[in-house]
Structure formats: structure tokens, C-alpha cells
Design a protein around this motif. Structure first.
Motif, PDB file in Angstrom:
ATOM      1  N   ILE A  98      21.390  58.137  40.221  1.00 48.62           N
ATOM      2  CA  ILE A  98      20.948  57.690  38.915  1.00 48.62           C
ATOM      3  C   ILE A  98      21.025  58.888  37.981  1.00 48.62           C
ATOM      4  CG2 ILE A  98      19.065  56.656  37.587  1.00 48.62           C
ATOM      5  CD1 ILE A  98      18.526  56.548  41.187  1.00 48.62           C
ATOM      6  N   GLU A  99      21.651  58.695  36.819  1.00 46.63           N
ATOM      7  CA  GLU A  99      21.705  59.738  35.803  1.00 46.63           C
ATOM      8  C   GLU A  99      21.171  59.146  34.501  1.00 46.63           C
ATOM      9  OE1 GLU A  99      25.709  61.119  35.427  1.00 46.63           O
ATOM     10  OE2 GLU A  99      25.792  61.822  37.504  1.00 46.63           O
ATOM     11  N   VAL A 100      20.243  59.840  33.878  1.00 50.60           N
ATOM     12  CA  VAL A 100      19.697  59.410  32.593  1.00 50.60           C
ATOM     13  C   VAL A 100      19.876  60.560  31.611  1.00 50.60           C
ATOM     14  CG1 VAL A 100      17.652  58.634  31.359  1.00 50.60           C
ATOM     15  CG2 VAL A 100      18.066  57.831  33.686  1.00 50.60           C
ATOM     16  N   SER A 101      20.567  60.262  30.512  1.00 48.92           N
ATOM     17  CA  SER A 101      20.845  61.277  29.489  1.00 48.92           C
ATOM     18  C   SER A 101      20.122  60.923  28.202  1.00 48.92           C
ATOM     19  CB  SER A 101      22.344  61.352  29.208  1.00 48.92           C
ATOM     20  OG  SER A 101      23.055  61.684  30.375  1.00 48.92           O
ATOM     21  N   ASP A 102      19.559  61.943  27.567  1.00 48.40           N
ATOM     22  CA  ASP A 102      18.965  61.761  26.250  1.00 48.40           C
ATOM     23  C   ASP A 102      19.502  62.860  25.336  1.00 48.40           C
ATOM     24  OD1 ASP A 102      17.130  64.131  26.237  1.00 48.40           O
ATOM     25  OD2 ASP A 102      16.092  63.031  27.807  1.00 48.40           O
ATOM     26  N   THR A 103      19.155  62.805  24.067  1.00 47.31           N
ATOM     27  CA  THR A 103      19.741  63.747  23.108  1.00 47.31           C
ATOM     28  C   THR A 103      18.802  64.883  22.728  1.00 47.31           C
ATOM     29  OG1 THR A 103      19.068  62.279  21.311  1.00 47.31           O
ATOM     30  CG2 THR A 103      21.311  62.051  22.119  1.00 47.31           C
ATOM     31  N   ARG A 104      17.708  65.045  23.426  1.00 43.84           N
ATOM     32  CA  ARG A 104      16.765  66.114  23.100  1.00 43.84           C
ATOM     33  C   ARG A 104      16.966  67.289  24.041  1.00 43.84           C
ATOM     34  NH1 ARG A 104      10.546  65.229  21.455  1.00 43.84           N
ATOM     35  NH2 ARG A 104      10.336  67.225  20.408  1.00 43.84           N
ATOM     36  N   ALA A 105      17.645  68.318  23.564  1.00 39.13           N
ATOM     37  CA  ALA A 105      18.009  69.456  24.411  1.00 39.13           C
ATOM     38  C   ALA A 105      16.897  70.479  24.566  1.00 39.13           C
ATOM     39  CB  ALA A 105      19.258  70.134  23.847  1.00 39.13           C
ATOM     40  N   ARG A 142      23.823  68.008  28.807  1.00 38.70           N
ATOM     41  CA  ARG A 142      24.661  66.820  28.671  1.00 38.70           C
ATOM     42  C   ARG A 142      26.084  67.241  28.313  1.00 38.70           C
ATOM     43  NH1 ARG A 142      23.048  61.852  24.690  1.00 38.70           N
ATOM     44  NH2 ARG A 142      24.548  60.362  25.512  1.00 38.70           N
ATOM     45  N   LEU A 143      27.042  66.689  28.993  1.00 35.69           N
ATOM     46  CA  LEU A 143      28.436  67.034  28.740  1.00 35.69           C
ATOM     47  C   LEU A 143      28.955  66.327  27.497  1.00 35.69           C
ATOM     48  CD1 LEU A 143      29.886  66.888  32.354  1.00 35.69           C
ATOM     49  CD2 LEU A 143      29.260  68.906  31.033  1.00 35.69           C
ATOM     50  N   GLY A 144      29.544  67.082  26.599  1.00 39.60           N
ATOM     51  CA  GLY A 144      30.193  66.500  25.437  1.00 39.60           C
ATOM     52  C   GLY A 144      29.270  65.987  24.352  1.00 39.60           C
ATOM     53  N   ALA A 145      27.973  66.220  24.478  1.00 44.04           N
ATOM     54  CA  ALA A 145      27.020  65.733  23.477  1.00 44.04           C
ATOM     55  C   ALA A 145      25.751  66.578  23.569  1.00 44.04           C
ATOM     56  CB  ALA A 145      26.701  64.262  23.732  1.00 44.04           C
ATOM     57  N   PRO A 146      24.944  66.583  22.518  1.00 46.04           N
ATOM     58  CA  PRO A 146      23.679  67.317  22.617  1.00 46.04           C
ATOM     59  C   PRO A 146      22.728  66.612  23.569  1.00 46.04           C
ATOM     60  CG  PRO A 146      23.811  66.115  20.540  1.00 46.04           C
ATOM     61  CD  PRO A 146      25.136  65.956  21.222  1.00 46.04           C
ATOM     62  N   GLY A 147      21.876  67.384  24.201  1.00 45.98           N
ATOM     63  CA  GLY A 147      20.864  66.800  25.072  1.00 45.98           C
ATOM     64  C   GLY A 147      20.985  67.270  26.501  1.00 45.98           C
ATOM     65  N   LYS A 148      20.402  66.484  27.378  1.00 37.65           N
ATOM     66  CA  LYS A 148      20.369  66.816  28.808  1.00 37.65           C
ATOM     67  C   LYS A 148      20.553  65.556  29.631  1.00 37.65           C
ATOM     68  CE  LYS A 148      15.391  66.408  28.747  1.00 37.65           C
ATOM     69  NZ  LYS A 148      15.358  66.059  27.338  1.00 37.65           N
ATOM     70  N   THR A 149      20.930  65.745  30.883  1.00 37.03           N
ATOM     71  CA  THR A 149      21.032  64.664  31.855  1.00 37.03           C
ATOM     72  C   THR A 149      20.136  65.016  33.030  1.00 37.03           C
ATOM     73  OG1 THR A 149      23.290  64.121  31.212  1.00 37.03           O
ATOM     74  CG2 THR A 149      22.573  63.394  33.395  1.00 37.03           C
ATOM     75  N   VAL A 150      19.228  64.118  33.356  1.00 35.35           N
ATOM     76  CA  VAL A 150      18.388  64.272  34.543  1.00 35.35           C
ATOM     77  C   VAL A 150      18.930  63.288  35.575  1.00 35.35           C
ATOM     78  CG1 VAL A 150      16.057  64.191  35.485  1.00 35.35           C
ATOM     79  CG2 VAL A 150      16.405  64.874  33.095  1.00 35.35           C
ATOM     80  N   TRP A 151      19.164  63.758  36.787  1.00 33.57           N
ATOM     81  CA  TRP A 151      19.779  62.915  37.815  1.00 33.57           C
ATOM     82  C   TRP A 151      18.948  62.975  39.104  1.00 33.57           C
ATOM     83  CZ3 TRP A 151      20.939  65.511  42.224  1.00 33.57           C
ATOM     84  CH2 TRP A 151      21.098  66.893  42.127  1.00 33.57           C
TER      85      TRP A 151
END
Length: 157
Positions: A98-105, A142-151
Motif C-alpha cells: 500500500i502506498e499513500v501519497s500526499d502533497t505536504r512535504a 514523492r516522485l515527480g511531485a511535491p510531498g511524500k509517499t508512505v508505504w
């Protein structure tokens, strides 16, 4: 909710390929609201059942709980007004990722293994649950966008 589902070949098992070699992928964007997090949890539950991880099994319940915690954290800690969060579910015969990405880096979780003890934690204990239930978890920019991915990865066997 914004649909971003891949081609049908990505979401169904190819004919003639061993289930141990095939991978099933589900991705969608959700509004960064409690309602979006609930919908993400429900759709993960439905998709797992459709892919042969039935309701009521330990693997199903664990994977859905982990997905729910990651989605709730994206809404609570990663919310940026007007921005959605993105959830991706990848399932093989042995593992659900499961990967969840948001835009808050600027708000990132601690690294795995560095979470505060439950009695010292100021907020919720969602990542403590994730750390105990998942085989592995982590986060990255996060790849290619601002933020982070939690997996997180959960065993299905």
C-alpha cells in the motif's frame, strides 16, 4: 474522488500466467477528507476480496487496517487545501503493498524503528499499528511531485 485506474490489463489477472508471477494494481485519488479516507479503506477491502484475499481472513483484515491508517494519516497530517491524496495497492500472491501519497512535504513521519513509545506519543498511534502489523514500512519523497509517499507491505500468506 478522481479516478486514475489503469488499463483493464493492470487490474485483472492475465490469462495463462501463474498467479505467483502476476501482479494486480489498483490506484485512485481521493479527497483529502475523512470521507475520502473511509472510501479508500472500503475500496481496498472490496478490491482485496475480488482478488482472492477474502473478507474475514487475517491477511484481509491486516491489509485493510494498514491502508486505513495510512489514508487517515494522509488526511490528518498531509492535508493541503484543494489537494487530493493518492492511494496505490499492489498485490502479488505473497504480498500487498500500500502506498499513500500526499502533497505536504514538510510534515514527515519518523523513520521505521524510531517511533515514540505508546505512552510517550503525543498523538494517535496509527503508525505504531502499521509498524506492528506490516512486514515493512517506510516513507520517501514523492516522485515527480511535491510531498511524500508512505508505504507498507503486508504478508498475504
Amino acid at each position: 474522488m478522481t479516478s486514475n485506474i489503469g488499463s483493464p490489463a493492470e487490474t485483472t489477472q492475465p490469462v495463462g500466467i501463474s498467479p505467483y508471477l502476476s501482479k494486480r494494481i489498483f490506484t485512485l485519488q481521493f479527497t483529502s477528507t475523512p470521507r475520502g479516507a473511509r472510501l479508500a479503506r472500503r475500496l481496498v477491502a472490496v478490491r482485496l476480496d475480488e482478488w482472492g484475499v477474502p473478507y474475514g481472513t487475517e491477511a484481509h483484515e491486516t491489509t485493510v487496517l494498514v491502508a486505513a491508517e495510512l489514508a487517515a494519516n494522509a488526511v490528518r497530517h498531509g492535508h493541503v487545501p484543494g489537494r487530493d491524496f493518492h492511494l496505490s495497492l499492489r498485490v502479488t500472491a505473497e504480498l500487498a503493498r500500500i502506498e499513500v501519497s500526499d502533497t505536504r512535504a514538510e510534515r514527515v513521519p519518523p523513520r521505521p524503528g524510531r517511533l515514540p513509545e505508546p505512552e510517550l506519543a503525543e498523538g494517535g498511534r496509527g503508525l505504531l499499528l502499521v509498524e506492528r502489523l506490516a512486514e515493512r514500512w517506510g516513507w520517501c519523497p514523492r516522485l515527480g511531485a511535491p510531498g511524500k509517499t508512505v508505504w507498507a507491505e503486508c504478508a498475504l500468506t
